[in-house]
Design a protein around this motif. Structure first.
Motif, short mmCIF file in Angstrom:
data_model
loop_
_atom_site.label_atom_id
_atom_site.label_comp_id
_atom_site.label_asym_id
_atom_site.label_seq_id
_atom_site.Cartn_x
_atom_site.Cartn_y
_atom_site.Cartn_z
N VAL A 1 17.93 -37.01 89.67
CA VAL A 1 18.11 -37.02 91.11
C VAL A 1 19.51 -36.52 91.48
O VAL A 1 19.71 -35.94 92.56
CB VAL A 1 17.86 -38.43 91.70
CG1 VAL A 1 18.95 -39.42 91.32
CG2 VAL A 1 17.71 -38.37 93.22
N TYR A 2 20.49 -36.72 90.60
CA TYR A 2 21.83 -36.19 90.86
C TYR A 2 21.78 -34.66 90.98
O TYR A 2 22.42 -34.07 91.85
CB TYR A 2 22.80 -36.56 89.73
CG TYR A 2 23.05 -38.03 89.51
CD1 TYR A 2 22.92 -38.95 90.55
CD2 TYR A 2 23.43 -38.50 88.26
CE1 TYR A 2 23.16 -40.30 90.34
CE2 TYR A 2 23.68 -39.85 88.04
CZ TYR A 2 23.54 -40.75 89.08
OH TYR A 2 23.78 -42.09 88.86
N SER A 3 21.01 -34.04 90.10
CA SER A 3 20.89 -32.58 90.14
C SER A 3 20.22 -32.12 91.44
O SER A 3 20.66 -31.14 92.06
CB SER A 3 20.07 -32.08 88.95
OG SER A 3 20.75 -32.33 87.74
N TYR A 4 19.20 -32.85 91.86
CA TYR A 4 18.54 -32.51 93.13
C TYR A 4 19.55 -32.55 94.27
O TYR A 4 19.57 -31.67 95.14
CB TYR A 4 17.42 -33.51 93.42
CG TYR A 4 16.11 -33.29 92.69
CD1 TYR A 4 16.05 -33.21 91.30
CD2 TYR A 4 14.92 -33.18 93.39
CE1 TYR A 4 14.85 -33.03 90.63
CE2 TYR A 4 13.70 -33.00 92.74
CZ TYR A 4 13.68 -32.93 91.36
OH TYR A 4 12.49 -32.75 90.72
N TRP A 5 20.38 -33.61 94.29
CA TRP A 5 21.34 -33.77 95.39
C TRP A 5 22.36 -32.63 95.40
O TRP A 5 22.62 -32.03 96.46
CB TRP A 5 22.06 -35.12 95.27
CG TRP A 5 22.92 -35.44 96.45
CD1 TRP A 5 22.54 -36.05 97.61
CD2 TRP A 5 24.32 -35.15 96.61
NE1 TRP A 5 23.61 -36.17 98.47
CE2 TRP A 5 24.71 -35.63 97.89
CE3 TRP A 5 25.28 -34.55 95.79
CZ2 TRP A 5 26.02 -35.50 98.36
CZ3 TRP A 5 26.58 -34.42 96.27
CH2 TRP A 5 26.94 -34.90 97.54
#
Length: 401
Positions: free
Chosen positions: A327-331
């Motif tokens: 989810v960090y990458s998505y953000w």
């Protein structure tokens, strides 16, 4: 009898020779693993793992290599000159998407190293105009300074965490879009502000603290004031190392995780600061490194001391830090679209899965009895609307200005 004795001698000699050959062969095959770092306080997990003998404990021969810039780290990881490094956690995303390197180049995110502990520092030009966390005063302050000179801010790598914290803060403060944004390596930030090359910068500690103590600038806001417990640095590795030396990489990760646990005992942080102050590591004043490691920030500009409780720089936090969440990458990828670094939306899922070694981390976590962490949840930052990785289009529409 003589024949039997000679046979015994021959067998003993043969066994001894075989043992010597085995030991020699084993030593010759022992791979030296080279990990890079930038002189920042949050390289501490690598330094502690080395100084505490934890790499040796887990059976890996690790050499730490001090690097001059994030671009240098990128190039050396991609070329295999470094097996891995203490790295901006969003750098692999920036490089892969072509913002900070050749598009399609792969650097793998093995684990996270820390949360929090970065800062936006403003020059003395802003000293009487805006104080600590006075985000609402930033826009008029920038306009006032712009009336007499061009205003420029610095970060450390295009698409890196410092770049995104800076853009996020500028957007939240309503600052004019015509401010300049330049790239400067972390150790050179203070020197560049001293000669008036920029009016503000976003960088990791201790350089914000150094600017304040040298009366060159002041800490306007810390990154944890933007997003409490945000991902910051990661252990990023060469793709061939991840593929071909999986067991060695797991040992490296275990040593670093044990160092992270050690670092989150505040009683150990003075010792860590003593290591970090050395010329071959961070090479900054001990008092500055130690204070901000312990959550105490002399803001500069007569703003006093800010003491953080719980949301200072953390390295383990009951096992919540190390997991490389997708989810960090998505953000971060969504921020690239939001701020115009990417002209169209990327394939979030494909990129996150391609670059994140979450399966490998899961193996390490299980073997070390680290509590399982959920991924792909909603992210709530302090100056923005919630980010839902399942509804990124809505987020981008609502943050578009």
């Amino acid at each position: 009898m003589k024949l039997i004795y000679k046979l015994k001698q021959a067998i003993t000699f043969t066994a001894l020779t075989a043992a010597i050959i085995t030991i020699t062969s084993s030593s010759a095959e022992a791979k030296k693993i080279k990990l890079g770092f930038i002189p920042l306080t949050d390289c501490a997990p690598l330094v502690a793992a080395k100084e505490l003998g934890l790499f040796a404990k887990y059976g890996v021969d690790v050499e730490l290599s001090k690097e001059a810039s994030w671009a240098n780290v990128r190039d050396k990881i991609l070329l295999g000159e470094l097996d891995g490094a203490h790295c901006l956690s969003s750098m692999p995303l920036s490089v892969y998407t072509g913002i900070g390197g050749k598009a399609g180049s792969e650097m793998k995110i093995a684990m996270m190293l820390n949360f929090n502990g970065q800062a936006i520092t403003l020059s003395k030009d802003f000293c009487s105009l805006v104080g600590y966390k006075e985000t609402n005063k930033v826009a008029p302050a920038v306009k006032k300074v712009q009336s007499r000179k061009e205003v420029t801010f610095a970060m450390t790598f295009p698409g890196g965490t410092h770049d995104i914290w800076l853009r996020y803060w500028l957007a939240a403060s309503g600052a004019p879009k015509n401010v300049g944004i330049i790239t400067i390596p972390p150790p050179q930030m203070v020197a560049n502000m001293r000669v008036d090359n920029m009016e503000g910068f976003c960088v990791g500690e201790p350089w914000g603290g150094v600017a304040a103590t040298q009366n060159i600038g002041f800490t306007h806001i810390a990154s944890q004031d933007l997003w409490s417990d945000h991902p910051e640095k990661a252990l990023v590795v060469n793709s061939n190392f991840a593929k071909n030396d999986k067991e060695d990489l797991k040992k490296v990760m275990k040593a670093i995780i044990e160092a992270q646990r050690w670092l989150d005992n505040l009683g150990n942080r003075k010792k860590a600061a003593q290591w970090l102050t050395k010329p071959y590591y961070v090479n900054a004043p001990l008092a500055v490194i130690e204070a901000r490691l312990l959550g105490s920030s002399d803001l500069g500009c007569d703003l006093g001391v800010q003491k953080y409780k719980g949301n200072y720089m953390v390295f383990y936090k009951n096992g919540t830090v190390p997991m490389p969440k997708k989810v960090y990458s998505y953000w971060f990828l969504a921020q690239y679209v939001r701020f115009g670094l990417l002209k169209s939306e990327p394939n979030y899922t494909q990129i996150a899965e391609r670059l994140t070694l979450d399966d490998l981390y899961a193996e390490v976590a299980k073997e070390m009895n680290i509590p399982a962490q959920a991924d792909m949840g909603i992210i709530k930052t302090n100056l923005d609307i919630p980010f839902d990785p399942k509804n990124i289009n809505d987020y981008l529409k609502r943050t578009k200005k």
